[in-house]
Design an enzyme around this catalytic site. Structure first.
Site: not given
Ligand code: PRP
Ligand code: ADE
Length: 158
Positions: A77, A114
């Site tokens: 991204r 994460e």
């Protein structure tokens, strides 16, 4: 007497219509891709040209004229937000890619996510020692990805 108004981060966001406008376009998807993750989906921001441009302009305003010669974008991204910022501030764009994507000689850095583990690679020679770099991505969760990017660029410190 001068009294400065102390604002929390969320109060600041609510008071600034530009930031509020950008934030309102980011869709939050609970429990994606795993239970407990609040996924921040920037694809909905990209559907709105004004909000997308406001986002780019915010960074351009902040970093133009700061002697930055490299914008390093983190896959995937950071490849959306990095190049328009690089063009506007007159810097080169260097992709920091996931493993085995770059054809030339690379330096690598592993990191913990994460929800998993990954690695970033950068072409040797894309950035010269002493250059000033701006690292661009869509978000920080644990900060592991950003740290890995900074490590990669730090190997080139003079
Ligand atoms: O602060 P962190 O805990 O390191 O997490 C943030 C990173 O996680 C996401 O990318 P992801 O690894 O999901 O890859 P993608 O952009 O290729 O989907 C996001 O775009 C950041 O790069
Ligand atoms: N909460 C989150 N939303 C979107 N992308 C992520 N990557 C890691 N954590 C994320």
């Amino acid at each position: 007497m001068l009294v400065r108004e102390q604002l929390t981060m969320s109060e600041y966001r609510d008071k600034d219509p530009l930031i509020h406008g950008i934030q309102s376009k980011i869709r939050v998807v609970p429990n994606f891709p795993k239970p407990g993750i609040m996924f921040q989906d920037i694809t909905t921001l990209l559907l709105d040209p004004k909000a997308f441009k406001d986002t780019i302009d915010l960074f351009v305003e902040r970093y133009k004229g700061k002697n930055i010669s490299v914008v390093a974008g983190i896959e995937a991204r950071g490849f959306i937000f990095g190049p328009p910022i690089a063009l506007e501030i007159g810097a080169k764009f260097v992709p920091l890619r996931k493993p085995k994507k770059l054809p030339g000689k690379v330096i690598s850095e592993e990191y913990v996510l994460e929800y998993g583990k990954d690695c970033l690679e950068m072409h040797v020679g894309a950035v010269e020692p002493g250059e000033r770099a701006l690292v661009v991505d869509d978000l920080i969760a644990t900060g592991g990805t950003l740290c890995a990017a900074m490590q990669l660029l730090g190997y080139l410190r003079t």
